[in-house]
Motif scaffolding. Structure first.
Motif, PDB file in Angstrom:
ATOM      1  N   MET A   1      -7.195  12.375  -8.462  1.00  0.00           N
ATOM      2  CA  MET A   1      -8.115  13.291  -7.791  1.00  0.00           C
ATOM      3  C   MET A   1      -9.041  13.906  -8.830  1.00  0.00           C
ATOM      4  SD  MET A   1      -6.544  14.516  -4.495  1.00  0.00           S
ATOM      5  CE  MET A   1      -7.312  13.071  -3.848  1.00  0.00           C
ATOM      6  N   THR A   2     -10.320  13.883  -8.548  1.00  0.00           N
ATOM      7  CA  THR A   2     -11.257  14.356  -9.552  1.00  0.00           C
ATOM      8  C   THR A   2     -11.371  15.881  -9.578  1.00  0.00           C
ATOM      9  OG1 THR A   2     -12.947  13.769  -7.947  1.00  0.00           O
ATOM     10  CG2 THR A   2     -12.647  12.270  -9.800  1.00  0.00           C
ATOM     11  N   ASP A   3     -11.967  16.480  -8.534  1.00  0.00           N
ATOM     12  CA  ASP A   3     -12.233  17.921  -8.610  1.00  0.00           C
ATOM     13  C   ASP A   3     -11.426  18.710  -7.587  1.00  0.00           C
ATOM     14  OD1 ASP A   3     -13.442  16.865  -6.447  1.00  0.00           O
ATOM     15  OD2 ASP A   3     -15.317  17.987  -6.656  1.00  0.00           O
ATOM     16  N   LYS A   4     -10.355  18.133  -7.073  1.00  0.00           N
ATOM     17  CA  LYS A   4      -9.584  18.857  -6.048  1.00  0.00           C
ATOM     18  C   LYS A   4      -8.167  19.086  -6.522  1.00  0.00           C
ATOM     19  CE  LYS A   4     -12.242  17.894  -2.086  1.00  0.00           C
ATOM     20  NZ  LYS A   4     -12.781  16.718  -1.455  1.00  0.00           N
ATOM     21  N   ASN A   5      -7.533  20.119  -5.973  1.00  0.00           N
ATOM     22  CA  ASN A   5      -6.129  20.368  -6.282  1.00  0.00           C
ATOM     23  C   ASN A   5      -5.284  19.490  -5.359  1.00  0.00           C
ATOM     24  OD1 ASN A   5      -3.577  21.257  -6.666  1.00  0.00           O
ATOM     25  ND2 ASN A   5      -3.924  23.306  -5.768  1.00  0.00           N
ATOM     26  N   PRO A   6      -4.656  18.450  -5.891  1.00  0.00           N
ATOM     27  CA  PRO A   6      -3.936  17.522  -5.013  1.00  0.00           C
ATOM     28  C   PRO A   6      -2.802  18.196  -4.253  1.00  0.00           C
ATOM     29  CG  PRO A   6      -3.550  16.991  -7.344  1.00  0.00           C
ATOM     30  CD  PRO A   6      -4.596  18.049  -7.302  1.00  0.00           C
ATOM     31  N   SER A   7      -2.244  19.257  -4.824  1.00  0.00           N
ATOM     32  CA  SER A   7      -1.113  19.933  -4.176  1.00  0.00           C
ATOM     33  C   SER A   7      -1.521  20.634  -2.890  1.00  0.00           C
ATOM     34  CB  SER A   7      -0.527  20.995  -5.095  1.00  0.00           C
ATOM     35  OG  SER A   7       0.002  20.380  -6.208  1.00  0.00           O
ATOM     36  N   ALA A   8      -2.817  20.823  -2.693  1.00  0.00           N
ATOM     37  CA  ALA A   8      -3.270  21.540  -1.487  1.00  0.00           C
ATOM     38  C   ALA A   8      -3.327  20.610  -0.272  1.00  0.00           C
ATOM     39  CB  ALA A   8      -4.635  22.154  -1.738  1.00  0.00           C
ATOM     40  N   PHE A   9      -3.148  19.311  -0.506  1.00  0.00           N
ATOM     41  CA  PHE A   9      -3.127  18.361   0.617  1.00  0.00           C
ATOM     42  C   PHE A   9      -1.697  18.161   1.091  1.00  0.00           C
ATOM     43  CE2 PHE A   9      -7.004  16.959  -1.659  1.00  0.00           C
ATOM     44  CZ  PHE A   9      -7.890  16.907  -0.592  1.00  0.00           C
ATOM     45  N   SER A  10      -1.560  17.608   2.298  1.00  0.00           N
ATOM     46  CA  SER A  10      -0.254  17.050   2.673  1.00  0.00           C
ATOM     47  C   SER A  10      -0.502  15.787   3.483  1.00  0.00           C
ATOM     48  CB  SER A  10       0.604  18.055   3.424  1.00  0.00           C
ATOM     49  OG  SER A  10      -0.122  18.602   4.465  1.00  0.00           O
ATOM     50  N   VAL A  11       0.263  14.763   3.138  1.00  0.00           N
ATOM     51  CA  VAL A  11       0.078  13.446   3.768  1.00  0.00           C
ATOM     52  C   VAL A  11       1.371  13.042   4.456  1.00  0.00           C
ATOM     53  CG1 VAL A  11      -0.288  10.987   3.278  1.00  0.00           C
ATOM     54  CG2 VAL A  11      -1.701  12.704   2.137  1.00  0.00           C
ATOM     55  N   ALA A  12       1.239  12.529   5.679  1.00  0.00           N
ATOM     56  CA  ALA A  12       2.403  11.992   6.400  1.00  0.00           C
ATOM     57  C   ALA A  12       2.421  10.486   6.210  1.00  0.00           C
ATOM     58  CB  ALA A  12       2.284  12.329   7.882  1.00  0.00           C
ATOM     59  N   VAL A  13       3.542   9.966   5.721  1.00  0.00           N
ATOM     60  CA  VAL A  13       3.733   8.514   5.658  1.00  0.00           C
ATOM     61  C   VAL A  13       4.782   8.180   6.710  1.00  0.00           C
ATOM     62  CG1 VAL A  13       4.486   6.561   4.237  1.00  0.00           C
ATOM     63  CG2 VAL A  13       3.125   8.390   3.203  1.00  0.00           C
ATOM     64  N   ILE A  14       4.427   7.311   7.650  1.00  0.00           N
ATOM     65  CA  ILE A  14       5.356   6.981   8.745  1.00  0.00           C
ATOM     66  C   ILE A  14       6.000   5.633   8.451  1.00  0.00           C
ATOM     67  CG2 ILE A  14       5.624   6.768  11.232  1.00  0.00           C
ATOM     68  CD1 ILE A  14       2.944   8.133  11.603  1.00  0.00           C
ATOM     69  N   GLY A  15       7.288   5.657   8.144  1.00  0.00           N
ATOM     70  CA  GLY A  15       8.023   4.423   7.843  1.00  0.00           C
ATOM     71  C   GLY A  15       8.413   4.367   6.386  1.00  0.00           C
ATOM     72  N   ALA A  16       9.731   4.297   6.123  1.00  0.00           N
ATOM     73  CA  ALA A  16      10.213   4.279   4.729  1.00  0.00           C
ATOM     74  C   ALA A  16      10.768   2.915   4.355  1.00  0.00           C
ATOM     75  CB  ALA A  16      11.250   5.378   4.512  1.00  0.00           C
ATOM     76  N   GLY A  17      10.016   1.848   4.670  1.00  0.00           N
ATOM     77  CA  GLY A  17      10.310   0.528   4.118  1.00  0.00           C
ATOM     78  C   GLY A  17       9.634   0.424   2.764  1.00  0.00           C
ATOM     79  N   PRO A  18       9.610  -0.777   2.166  1.00  0.00           N
ATOM     80  CA  PRO A  18       8.979  -0.917   0.855  1.00  0.00           C
ATOM     81  C   PRO A  18       7.536  -0.426   0.827  1.00  0.00           C
ATOM     82  CG  PRO A  18      10.229  -2.893   1.403  1.00  0.00           C
ATOM     83  CD  PRO A  18      10.278  -2.023   2.615  1.00  0.00           C
ATOM     84  N   ALA A  19       6.745  -0.716   1.862  1.00  0.00           N
ATOM     85  CA  ALA A  19       5.333  -0.298   1.850  1.00  0.00           C
ATOM     86  C   ALA A  19       5.232   1.221   1.828  1.00  0.00           C
ATOM     87  CB  ALA A  19       4.590  -0.877   3.057  1.00  0.00           C
ATOM     88  N   GLY A  20       5.986   1.900   2.690  1.00  0.00           N
ATOM     89  CA  GLY A  20       5.919   3.364   2.776  1.00  0.00           C
ATOM     90  C   GLY A  20       6.434   4.030   1.515  1.00  0.00           C
ATOM     91  N   LEU A  21       7.536   3.487   0.983  1.00  0.00           N
ATOM     92  CA  LEU A  21       8.135   4.105  -0.202  1.00  0.00           C
ATOM     93  C   LEU A  21       7.207   3.993  -1.414  1.00  0.00           C
ATOM     94  CD1 LEU A  21      11.725   2.868   0.525  1.00  0.00           C
ATOM     95  CD2 LEU A  21      11.173   5.255  -0.034  1.00  0.00           C
ATOM     96  N   PHE A  22       6.649   2.790  -1.629  1.00  0.00           N
ATOM     97  CA  PHE A  22       5.778   2.643  -2.803  1.00  0.00           C
ATOM     98  C   PHE A  22       4.445   3.379  -2.600  1.00  0.00           C
ATOM     99  CE2 PHE A  22       8.864  -0.676  -3.810  1.00  0.00           C
ATOM    100  CZ  PHE A  22       9.152  -0.309  -5.113  1.00  0.00           C
ATOM    101  N   ALA A  23       4.014   3.515  -1.356  1.00  0.00           N
ATOM    102  CA  ALA A  23       2.825   4.332  -1.081  1.00  0.00           C
ATOM    103  C   ALA A  23       3.132   5.789  -1.416  1.00  0.00           C
ATOM    104  CB  ALA A  23       2.415   4.197   0.383  1.00  0.00           C
ATOM    105  N   ALA A  24       4.323   6.248  -1.000  1.00  0.00           N
ATOM    106  CA  ALA A  24       4.712   7.642  -1.265  1.00  0.00           C
ATOM    107  C   ALA A  24       4.737   7.889  -2.774  1.00  0.00           C
ATOM    108  CB  ALA A  24       6.081   7.926  -0.652  1.00  0.00           C
ATOM    109  N   ARG A  25       5.241   6.907  -3.528  1.00  0.00           N
ATOM    110  CA  ARG A  25       5.283   7.068  -4.989  1.00  0.00           C
ATOM    111  C   ARG A  25       3.877   7.227  -5.564  1.00  0.00           C
ATOM    112  NH1 ARG A  25       7.724   2.721  -9.207  1.00  0.00           N
ATOM    113  NH2 ARG A  25       5.751   1.685  -8.821  1.00  0.00           N
ATOM    114  N   GLU A  26       2.956   6.390  -5.091  1.00  0.00           N
ATOM    115  CA  GLU A  26       1.580   6.441  -5.599  1.00  0.00           C
ATOM    116  C   GLU A  26       0.948   7.802  -5.283  1.00  0.00           C
ATOM    117  OE1 GLU A  26       0.491   3.977  -7.338  1.00  0.00           O
ATOM    118  OE2 GLU A  26      -1.629   4.504  -7.580  1.00  0.00           O
TER     119      GLU A  26
END
Ligand code: FAD
Ligand code: NAP
Length: 453
Positions: free
Chosen positions: A1-26
């Motif tokens: 993130m360039t000029d924003k505080n990333p902690s001020a966001f919240s993202v929902a990831v639906i599904g904790a298979g490999p795609a969701g888990l590695f997305a969550a890590r990123e």
């Protein structure tokens, strides 16, 4: 993130298979808080409940990686909570709660039905249900799937070989015939997977099939010898057989209907004979010849891939996949990860897709991992363009979760469950142990008692 505080966001990831888990890590690594919602109690998706149970080393390696992701402080896990139009929380509810973006990584949970007569008969199955059954995913683990002695599998991909592995080495059926609408050059399975059952192949029948299909293959420029060499190459390091099962591969036939014996029992699969035509892209296409015959059997398994789940409420494209924005604003590797409404010709702002939810039944765990990571990058690009909504989502979610009609599972609960299953495995002297019901899992996590008190 360039000029924003990333902690001020919240993202929902639906599904904790490999795609969701590695997305969550990123996302978490970029500093963005993530809530990872999962239908199943356990994380892992098909890595936990699809990959063949005997691949223990591979599964354990993946579980270790998944645990490391779940240990990240910015990743919050909520298991045992499907997000669906038919359930307590829908995707639209998550958006209304104030999540800044939603990434859908629910895999391909829908059934690819061909609409053939007899598809709903007892003894006719779709592979995913069986795979979930023998991998101990509730409720499939608690359902029975009676098998006969003569099984036909439709499709010649790796899922067919997993079903063959189970039918030949565990159920030890008398005969298993896998049928392909195209020819020997178009099989989708890998040599490694064929090695589990290659020694059960009826080589005389296979030779006859190679001979029968060779002229059709040559007519469109395919190489029958190369196709034969590939299939037979699995014999070199094949596993020792443990059953007398006769395993046959039949080509150039496509399923037409399932026939019964008059008492509702499957007695045969009627198939239409096909030939091959060349496609402009160099591939081949099966064309029906208008001639059919029957294959005697008592069990039929569709191993033809799966489709996405309509219950998410996302718009579909003309192929039945979740629609993707054809002109993505945040492409990664020239791929669109953005959900789209084809009717309105508009992207669904802030809704992203990855893994088998983006492309059903496509690729291995490594592919899903890369897809999840790339989708997260696309989503981070989107967050650069919006103002964070702050803590709204976390607060709204906490209040919703407090009133749910089901117990939910967090990271600490998963650790408790893993310890309980490891203890059972040690006690029973098994390489691994899995509880077969959600009730048992919830009980060892202390969730059922807490609900009652
Ligand atoms: C039978 C079989 C065997 C396989 N064997 C191998 C193998 O040996 N090696 C290999 O590399 N690959 C293998 N694969 C492929 C691999 O499993 C997939 O590439 C990968 O798991 C896809 O990841 P995904 O995260 O997109 O979906 P999935 O793994 O399907 O994960 C989806 C997740 O979403 C959750 N979910 C579903 N619906 C909802 C909802 N409504 N709300 C919330 N959560 C939801 C599920 O609980 C699940 O946790 C196999 C696949 C199959 C079918
Ligand atoms: N051990 C492993 O590594 C492992 C195990 C299981 C799964 N996987 C992976 O998971 C993914 C999905 O595997 P999969 O086996 O489900 O899919 P797949 O590889 O796409 O194979 C599907 C098979 O079904 C056939 N088929 C599809 N639609 C059909 C129809 N309408 N009528 C008749 N036949 C039809 C296909 O034939 P056509 O080719 O003619 O379409 C193909 O033979 C793959 O990437 C696979 O490699 C890996």
């Amino acid at each position: 993130m360039t000029d924003k505080n990333p902690s001020a966001f919240s993202v929902a990831v639906i599904g904790a298979g490999p795609a969701g888990l590695f997305a969550a890590r990123e996302l978490a690594t970029a500093g963005v808080p993530v809530v990872l919602f999962n239908r199943d109690i356990k994380a892992g998706g098909l890595a936990e409940y699809g990959i063949y149970p005997s691949k223990l080393k591979m599964k354990d390696g993946l579980r270790r990686q998944f645990r490391q992701i779940l240990d990240l402080p910015k990743v919050n896990y909520i298991g045992n909570l499907p997000i669906s139009l038919d359930d307590e929380i829908s995707l639209a509810d998550l958006q209304a709660m104030g999540f800044d973006a939603v990434l859908v990584t629910v895999g391909a949970q829908g059934t690819k039905r061909l609409g053939l007569p007899g598809e709903d008969l007892p003894g006719v199955y779709h592979a995913k249900d069986l795979v979930y059954h023998y991998n101990h995913l509730p409720p499939f683990s608690q359902q029975s799937f009676p098998f006969g002695k003569r099984v036909v599998c439709i499709g010649v991909g790796n899922v067919m070989l997993d079903i063959a592995h189970w039918a030949v080495r565990t159920l030890k059926v008398e005969e298993l015939i896998a049928i392909a609408r195209r020819g020997p050059a178009d099989v989708k399975f890998s040599k490694k997977e064929m090695e589990t059952v290659a020694r059960n192949l009826d080589l005389a029948a296979l030779d006859a099939e190679f001979e029968r299909t060779a002229p059709v293959m040559r007519a469109i420029g395919q190489d029958p010898e190369a196709a034969k060499a590939f299939i037979l190459s699995a014999l070199e390091n094949a596993e020792e057989p443990v059953s007398e099962t006769r395993f046959e591969l039949d080509f150039l036939i496509s399923p037409k209907r399932i026939l019964t014996d008059g008492r509702g029992q499957v007695r045969a699969l009627e198939v239409e004979e096909t030939t091959l035509v060349a496609r402009p892209d160099g591939g081949s296409k099966a064309v029906d010849l208008g001639k059919s015959h029957e294959i005697a059997c008592d069990t039929v398994v569709f191993c033809i891939g799966d489709r996405v789940d309509d219950g998410l409420g996302l718009p579909l494209d003309k192929w039945g996949d979740f629609a993707k924005n054809p002109n993505p604003s945040f492409p990664v590797d020239e791929t669109s990860y953005e959900a789209f409404n084809p009717e309105l010709q508009q992207p669904l702002a802030g809704v992203f897709l990855a893994g088998w939810a983006r492309e059903a039944s496509s690729g291995l765990v490594g592919v899903a991992r890369k897809d999840g990571t790339n989708a997260a990058r696309a989503l981070l690009g989107y967050l650069e363009t919006v103002t964070p909504k702050g803590k709204a989502a976390t607060e709204a979610l906490a209040s919703k979760v407090a009133h749910l009609g089901r117990p939910i599972v967090n990271k600490a609960d998963l650790a408790t469950l893993a310890a309980a299953e490891a203890a059972q495995a040690a006690e029973l002297d098994l390489p691994e142990f899995k509880f077969d019901s959600n009730e048992e899992m919830l009980a060892v996590m202390g969730k059922l008692q807490r609900e009652k008190s």
